[in-house]
Write an enzyme that holds these catalytic residues in place. Sequence first.
Site, PDB file in Angstrom:
ATOM      1  N   LYS A  49      -2.035   7.829  -8.116  1.00 29.75           N
ATOM      2  CA  LYS A  49      -1.983   7.224  -9.448  1.00 29.75           C
ATOM      3  C   LYS A  49      -2.978   7.905 -10.379  1.00 29.75           C
ATOM      4  O   LYS A  49      -4.061   8.338  -9.946  1.00 29.75           O
ATOM      5  CB  LYS A  49      -2.290   5.723  -9.348  1.00 29.75           C
ATOM      6  CG  LYS A  49      -2.111   4.947 -10.645  1.00 29.75           C
ATOM      7  CD  LYS A  49      -2.421   3.471 -10.442  1.00 29.75           C
ATOM      8  CE  LYS A  49      -2.298   2.682 -11.729  1.00 29.75           C
ATOM      9  NZ  LYS A  49      -2.628   1.250 -11.538  1.00 29.75           N
ATOM     10  N   SER A  83       0.883  -1.645 -12.936  1.00 31.63           N
ATOM     11  CA  SER A  83       0.828  -0.389 -13.666  1.00 31.63           C
ATOM     12  C   SER A  83       1.024   0.850 -12.792  1.00 31.63           C
ATOM     13  O   SER A  83       1.148   1.963 -13.306  1.00 31.63           O
ATOM     14  CB  SER A  83      -0.529  -0.269 -14.381  1.00 31.63           C
ATOM     15  OG  SER A  83      -1.609  -0.280 -13.467  1.00 31.63           O
ATOM     16  N   SER A 132      -1.175  -4.583 -10.000  1.00 31.74           N
ATOM     17  CA  SER A 132      -0.614  -3.258 -10.273  1.00 31.74           C
ATOM     18  C   SER A 132      -0.122  -2.513  -9.044  1.00 31.74           C
ATOM     19  O   SER A 132       0.597  -1.521  -9.175  1.00 31.74           O
ATOM     20  CB  SER A 132      -1.648  -2.399 -11.013  1.00 31.74           C
ATOM     21  OG  SER A 132      -1.910  -2.938 -12.286  1.00 31.74           O
TER      22      SER A 132
END
Length: 632
Positions: free
Chosen positions: A220, A296, A320
């Site tokens: 990420k 996210s 997330s």
Amino acid sequence: MGMYNIFGKVRCSATDKDLGMLKLFISCTYSAELLLILVVAAPALVGWKLKLFVFLEESILFGNLIKSNFLKLNHFPQILRDVVIPDTPMYLPEYPTQAPEASVRHLDEGSNPVDRVATAVECLPAFVTKVPHIHDGSNPFLYWTIRDYAEAYSTGHTTPTEVAERFIAAVEESKTKNPPLTFFISFIADDVRKQAKESTERHANGKSLSILDGILLAVKDDVDCLPHPSTVGTKWMAKVREVKDDAVCVARLRQCGMIMVGKAVMHELGMGTTGNNPIYGTARNPHDVTRYTGGSSSGSTALVSSGLCPVALGTDVGGSIRVPSSLCGVVGLKPTFGRTTNHGLATVGWSMESCGPIAATTEDAILVYAAMLGRHPNDRLYSQPLLPCLPMLNETPHHLMSHLKLGKYPDWFNFTLDKQVLEVCNKSLELVLEEYGTETKGILLPELEELRIGHLATVGSEYAAGFQGYDDSLLKELCYETRATLSFFKYFTASDFVAAQKIRRRAMYFHMQAFKTVDVIVCPTTASSAPVIPLSALSVGESDLQKTGDLMRFIVAPNFLGLPAISVPVGHDSKGLPIGLQLIGRPWQEATLLHVAKAFELICAPLRNRPSLFYDLLGNCKAEPHQSKSLQ
């Protein structure tokens, strides 16, 4: 420990002795409030309406009025300002002493990651080869696992270089689809080839570093990973924050030979649960590319769900990891706060954020978790962790599962937006009871709405403080949704933040009470399946706090209290969209969660489907290695 009611301002004691006496009072009054105020009151905004709203919200004339009315509509003053909360603040999670876990193998968190991964392999069930399916091109299972790739490498059926070439070709091909797919913010094909070449040579010489050697891993974009910048989904963060080293978790996985394939796209600054990013592109759900992945950690999850990577790294300060894992039908583990270090993360949610694996299977999550776990000397914790340990999955699951008790708070569990989510999650509990004899017991979790607002006030205050001092010209370059959210966050006061920490202590007490009678708390991961992506949101963004509230309805307690939690796929709705069940554990007891997750994964396997967008990197077709002069 005082008990209060936000509407009647009722105050009475809630000690161990009389908590049970309050059950009738709470079930009659509190649950009604829960159903009333968990629905967020806010407009859905896209396109020019979102632009206009942000303009007004940031203006001197209208800004404070808009924010004040929004907070009143959603009961923030009633909870944070209009009630006396008698408890002392808890600024970081504090846990009572926990009993050791059963059916586990203990690890030394200071040991070499390679050794921890070797121990994790010993804990897994006997491996069943899938080599025939590599030859004939069929794969009646859902995903190739880390052990499948490792066997293919060790037996010479393929190499890390061949897999890397297929991966690179798939990423390039995905950009030409209709609609185009977005997986990465930073992707350097030749860097992937270089790492794969080194891994292929190690395998050829019989010197592979671990079972993870040559396994593709996406990272990420808020986790530092050389040679990539960390933009955190923004236009400008990489200009003001230089990446000098790998994050500690990335360095540990690199020690094991994993191939870092790039920085996955994410919701800007992690400030959203859909995964929308109009700057770099919005990741699409492999089960239906017209829908969101969730966020996210959107790109990380899309890569795993589509079969491009068996595992990826995500971060989680408000669901997330777990939200996109649920919406995309994969496994997502948020460890206990402090179990994995945040050193090298571009983090702002200082008291809640955790980094963890998103994986195609529970076993793959265990292998990566074993490598990345452990603290950093600079980490600050209020509670001494239990020794890390791993579940003994090589033992029959029936013995442990028959002795465990799952906790279900009915009013909360049943409050889903989509009744199919409730039906699928209840079905999974019935299957586990039938197969393993695992009892699901009713529990009480008071003040969940207070907990939700306490979490929001905390993360909002931490974000507002984190971006204090940045030049306004940079903040104006953020997406409209992020600007709107950050503007609301700046409205919280120091008193609001302290009140939220008092709520954190109360919520910790109530959850620890529940864990006296059950081992794992269960609930749906999200209240609905994956929402549709509005076309106008792709270029401008979207602010829909009701949608955010639905996706986060069951999410925030593990973040606010630092508890370990995992989302495991348990089926699909009538549209073929995945549904996840969330398991919440006692502090530091990731092994028990992983054991239970594996049991659910096994029993629900017949109810799951492969996504319509799927890349088979171990199939019959072999790619020719690319010759890169600069890296030879």
